[in-house]
Design an enzyme around this catalytic site. Structure first.
Site, PDB file in Angstrom:
ATOM      1  N   ASP A   1       0.901  -1.458   0.012  1.00 42.02           N
ATOM      2  CA  ASP A   1       0.062   0.706   0.227  1.00 42.02           C
ATOM      3  C   ASP A   1       0.852   1.171   0.075  1.00 42.02           C
ATOM      4  OD1 ASP A   1       1.001   0.149   2.842  1.00 42.02           O
ATOM      5  OD2 ASP A   1      -0.957  -0.719   3.639  1.00 42.02           O
ATOM      6  N   PHE A   2       0.234   2.492   0.097  1.00 42.88           N
ATOM      7  CA  PHE A   2       1.354   3.494   0.026  1.00 42.88           C
ATOM      8  C   PHE A   2       2.475   3.258   1.082  1.00 42.88           C
ATOM      9  CE2 PHE A   2      -2.294   4.311   3.375  1.00 42.88           C
ATOM     10  CZ  PHE A   2      -1.453   4.747   4.893  1.00 42.88           C
TER      11      PHE A   2
END
Length: 138
Positions: free
Chosen positions: A23-24
């Site tokens: 994810d980020f």
């Protein structure tokens, strides 16, 4: 977790964590662990065997239930060890105990218990095939 009487040996399957898996924040996006577990189960049985079962006997496997806990982040560029054990729970169901281990870790980062059922092409439960039971040591 169900009572296990005949727990298999532990199977190991390495997984490289790619940027696309995260994810980020650079931590593995949790649904990807289910993909890693699926690959590890396929590795235990063998892709050719799974294909043969479907083509010749019309038998496949489906996830009936999955219980997963994420206890520690797994990050981009890690190479993790997916550890897999299983047992049979009746004529139709197998239970797979799977863990994700980071290098040098003292505990699993992720744990899952995944119940699989054996089904025919009509999506009806069918007994686990004798050749799969034999292959997996039962």
């Amino acid at each position: 977790m169900s009572a296990q009487t005949n727990l298999s040996q532990t199977f190991h399957f390495p997984v490289q964590i790619y940027y696309e898996d995260t994810d980020f924040s650079g931590v593995v996006y949790h649904p990807n662990f289910l993909k890693y577990f699926e690959r590890a189960r396929e590795h235990v049985i063998g892709a050719q065997k799974l294909q043969q079962l479907w083509q010749e006997q019309g038998i496949g496997f489906a996830v009936y239930r999955a219980d997963m806990g994420c206890f520690e982040g797994v990050e981009f560029a890690d190479v993790v060890d997916i550890r897999t054990q299983f047992y049979f729970d009746g004529p139709y169901r197998s239970v797979w105990l799977q863990e994700v281990w980071r290098p040098g870790a003292s505990k699993a980062a992720v744990k899952a218990e995944i119940e699989m059922v054996s089904m025919n092409k009509d999506k009806q439960l069918c007994p686990l095939p004798a050749d799969v039971l034999a292959l997996l040591g039962q």
